[in-house]
Write an enzyme that holds these catalytic residues in place. Structure first.
Site, PDB file in Angstrom:
ATOM      1  N   SER A 138      45.157  16.523  29.990  1.00  0.00           N
ATOM      2  CA  SER A 138      45.496  17.627  28.822  1.00  0.00           C
ATOM      3  C   SER A 138      47.099  17.930  28.838  1.00  0.00           C
ATOM      4  O   SER A 138      47.495  17.712  29.978  1.00  0.00           O
ATOM      5  CB  SER A 138      44.578  18.879  29.096  1.00  0.00           C
ATOM      6  OG  SER A 138      45.120  19.889  28.323  1.00  0.00           O
ATOM      7  N   TYR A 151      41.059  25.271  35.035  1.00  0.00           N
ATOM      8  CA  TYR A 151      41.086  24.126  34.044  1.00  0.00           C
ATOM      9  C   TYR A 151      42.391  23.208  34.272  1.00  0.00           C
ATOM     10  O   TYR A 151      42.309  22.180  34.268  1.00  0.00           O
ATOM     11  CB  TYR A 151      40.709  24.518  32.880  1.00  0.00           C
ATOM     12  CG  TYR A 151      40.721  23.630  31.838  1.00  0.00           C
ATOM     13  CD1 TYR A 151      39.892  22.788  31.452  1.00  0.00           C
ATOM     14  CD2 TYR A 151      41.937  23.274  31.155  1.00  0.00           C
ATOM     15  CE1 TYR A 151      39.985  21.597  30.851  1.00  0.00           C
ATOM     16  CE2 TYR A 151      42.099  22.180  29.987  1.00  0.00           C
ATOM     17  CZ  TYR A 151      40.892  21.351  29.888  1.00  0.00           C
ATOM     18  OH  TYR A 151      41.024  20.368  29.037  1.00  0.00           O
TER      19      TYR A 151
HETATM   20  N1  LIG Z   1      39.068  19.779  22.946  1.00  0.00           N
HETATM   21  C1  LIG Z   1      40.266  19.823  23.362  1.00  0.00           C
HETATM   22  O1  LIG Z   1      41.111  20.622  22.842  1.00  0.00           O
HETATM   23  C2  LIG Z   1      40.679  18.992  24.532  1.00  0.00           C
HETATM   24  C3  LIG Z   1      42.282  19.188  24.784  1.00  0.00           C
HETATM   25  C4  LIG Z   1      42.647  18.382  25.813  1.00  0.00           C
HETATM   26  C5  LIG Z   1      41.937  17.880  26.978  1.00  0.00           C
HETATM   27  N2  LIG Z   1      40.117  17.879  26.610  1.00  0.00           N
HETATM   28  C6  LIG Z   1      39.356  17.242  27.455  1.00  0.00           C
HETATM   29  O2  LIG Z   1      38.956  15.984  26.769  1.00  0.00           O
HETATM   30  C7  LIG Z   1      37.562  15.868  27.266  1.00  0.00           C
HETATM   31  C8  LIG Z   1      36.430  16.240  26.342  1.00  0.00           C
HETATM   32  O3  LIG Z   1      36.663  17.212  25.398  1.00  0.00           O
HETATM   33  P1  LIG Z   1      35.699  17.811  24.286  1.00  0.00           P
HETATM   34  O4  LIG Z   1      36.553  18.475  23.554  1.00  0.00           O
HETATM   35  O5  LIG Z   1      35.494  16.530  23.667  1.00  0.00           O
HETATM   36  O6  LIG Z   1      34.589  18.667  24.931  1.00  0.00           O
HETATM   37  P2  LIG Z   1      33.104  19.225  24.150  1.00  0.00           P
HETATM   38  O7  LIG Z   1      33.140  18.853  22.689  1.00  0.00           O
HETATM   39  O8  LIG Z   1      33.019  20.506  24.695  1.00  0.00           O
HETATM   40  O9  LIG Z   1      32.327  17.824  24.849  1.00  0.00           O
HETATM   41  C9  LIG Z   1      32.097  17.895  26.193  1.00  0.00           C
HETATM   42  C10 LIG Z   1      31.269  16.716  26.590  1.00  0.00           C
HETATM   43  O10 LIG Z   1      31.011  16.746  28.008  1.00  0.00           O
HETATM   44  C11 LIG Z   1      29.763  16.920  28.135  1.00  0.00           C
HETATM   45  N3  LIG Z   1      29.178  17.351  29.530  1.00  0.00           N
HETATM   46  C12 LIG Z   1      29.721  18.836  29.626  1.00  0.00           C
HETATM   47  N4  LIG Z   1      29.346  19.217  31.070  1.00  0.00           N
HETATM   48  C13 LIG Z   1      28.790  17.940  31.263  1.00  0.00           C
HETATM   49  C14 LIG Z   1      27.854  17.883  32.648  1.00  0.00           C
HETATM   50  N5  LIG Z   1      27.803  18.762  33.611  1.00  0.00           N
HETATM   51  N6  LIG Z   1      27.176  16.643  32.808  1.00  0.00           N
HETATM   52  C15 LIG Z   1      27.351  15.691  31.816  1.00  0.00           C
HETATM   53  N7  LIG Z   1      28.097  15.746  30.675  1.00  0.00           N
HETATM   54  C16 LIG Z   1      28.610  17.044  30.365  1.00  0.00           C
HETATM   55  C17 LIG Z   1      29.054  17.343  26.991  1.00  0.00           C
HETATM   56  O11 LIG Z   1      27.888  16.964  26.724  1.00  0.00           O
HETATM   57  P3  LIG Z   1      26.380  17.593  27.253  1.00  0.00           P
HETATM   58  O12 LIG Z   1      26.462  19.154  26.999  1.00  0.00           O
HETATM   59  O13 LIG Z   1      25.203  16.895  26.316  1.00  0.00           O
HETATM   60  O14 LIG Z   1      26.120  17.371  28.525  1.00  0.00           O
HETATM   61  C18 LIG Z   1      29.799  16.752  25.755  1.00  0.00           C
HETATM   62  O15 LIG Z   1      29.607  15.547  25.623  1.00  0.00           O
HETATM   63  C19 LIG Z   1      37.344  16.937  28.426  1.00  0.00           C
HETATM   64  O16 LIG Z   1      37.643  16.342  29.557  1.00  0.00           O
HETATM   65  C20 LIG Z   1      38.346  17.972  28.067  1.00  0.00           C
HETATM   66  O17 LIG Z   1      38.924  18.689  29.028  1.00  0.00           O
HETATM   67  C21 LIG Z   1      39.895  18.438  25.252  1.00  0.00           C
END
Ligand SMILES: NC(=O)c1ccc[n+]([C@@H]2O[C@H](COP(=O)([O-])OP(=O)(O)OC[C@H]3O[C@@H](n4cnc5c(N)ncnc54)[C@H](OP(=O)(O)O)[C@@H]3O)[C@@H](O)[C@H]2O)c1
Length: 263
Positions: A138, A151
């Site tokens: 990130s 985080y």
């Molecule tokens: N969105 C942003 O703004 C952003 C920015 C920078 C970096 N990121 C990074 O990008 C990645 C994805 O983010 P996102 O925005 O796509 O998040 P998201 O929409 O909240 O999705 C998170 C995913 O992780 C899974 N997950 C969460 N806890 C879990 C667990 N204990 N075991 C297995 N699966 C789990 C969730 O599925 P289930 O709930 O079905 O388990 C979901 O598929 C993360 O690492 C985040 O830190 C995101």
């Protein structure tokens, strides 16, 4: 045909990785906790792209989760060419008042899981002299973030770990990439417990998840060690902290993220 294993594939960036890799005729192993969402995505990708898609319903913070995943992949007879360590969560708030179990689970998911899965799948990649890992970091990795402290620290770990693995593995034909997006999808921020005032700000500089994944896959193809997807604001957020005193950076983010807390 190559095979990718994507963690956190049921939503957001992980689901977008699944869609774009499927469109490139990559077979998939999708991991998350939500069976219904994984099943629906898998069915639709099989139908659209005639690829093999398996799902593993698994809470990655559960004991032995990574061992279960590794064993299941072996039972499926798959060898993983691309590991996408995408699953990750955040938790907004004052560290001292936060839920300790939640913080430790975040460290488990955002750090220990990627170390463990990388350690299990890298030897096969090295042996075959192909493949690689995409780790979701990130822009938070480039600075400390008061009220989002654990985080940001987990993402700094991911970035440092990925860059080191990039260097260690290049001569084996194995590529490791750290992806460092800014805000990309509001679900993440809502689940992390951000107040609506901050979600509104994040929304203004939001990068579509599709763009995050396109930029990531392009960077992976070019064998770059790190990519900061989206508009110029993200490289600025990642680069500026290098040119000012570190305490200024922490104070700046305290001002931005902490206005609901005691000063
Ligand atoms: N969105 C942003 O703004 C952003 C920015 C920078 C970096 N990121 C990074 O990008 C990645 C994805 O983010 P996102 O925005 O796509 O998040 P998201 O929409 O909240 O999705 C998170 C995913 O992780 C899974 N997950 C969460 N806890 C879990 C667990 N204990 N075991 C297995 N699966 C789990 C969730 O599925 P289930 O709930 O079905 O388990 C979901 O598929 C993360 O690492 C985040 O830190 C995101």
């Amino acid at each position: 045909m190559t095979t990718a294993l994507i963690t956190g594939a049921s939503a957001g960036i992980g689901a977008a990785f699944a869609q774009q890799l499927a469109a490139h005729q990559t077979d998939l192993v999708l991991v998350a906790r939500s069976q219904d969402k994984l099943q629906e995505l898998a069915n639709s990708l099989r139908h659209q792209h005639q690829i093999q898609v398996d799902i593993i319903v698994q809470d990655l913070t559960a004991p032995n989760a990574t061992e279960t995943i590794f064993q299941t992949v072996q039972q499926l007879g798959r060898s993983i060419d691309l590991l996408v360590n995408n699953a990750g969560v955040g938790d907004y708030g004052d560290f001292t008042e936060s839920n300790r179990d939640l913080q430790l689970k975040m460290v488990q998911l955002n750090i220990a899981t990627i170390v463990d899965l990388s350690h299990r799948f890298l030897p096969g990649m090295r042996q075959r002299r192909t493949g690689g890992i995409i780790n979701m970091s990130s822009v938070a990795a480039f600075q400390s973030m008061p009220y989002f402290s654990i985080y940001a620290a987990t993402k700094a770990f991911t970035l440092s770990f990925s860059e080191a693995l990039w260097a260690e593995n290049r001569s084996y034909g194995v590529h490791v990439l750290a992806v460092c997006p800014g805000p990309a999808g509001i679900k993440f921020f809502k689940e992390a417990g951000f107040p609506s005032s901050l979600i509104n700000v994040a929304e203004k500089i939001d990068t579509p998840v599709k763009t995050v994944v396109q930029d990531a896959l392009e960077a992976f193809e070019k064998r770059e060690p790190i990519v900061i997807p989206g508009s110029l604001i993200n490289p600025i957020l990642a680069t500026l902290p290098r040119f000012v005193p570190r305490e200024w950076v922490s104070s700046f983010w305290k001002l931005i993220l902490g206005h609901d807390f005691d000063k």
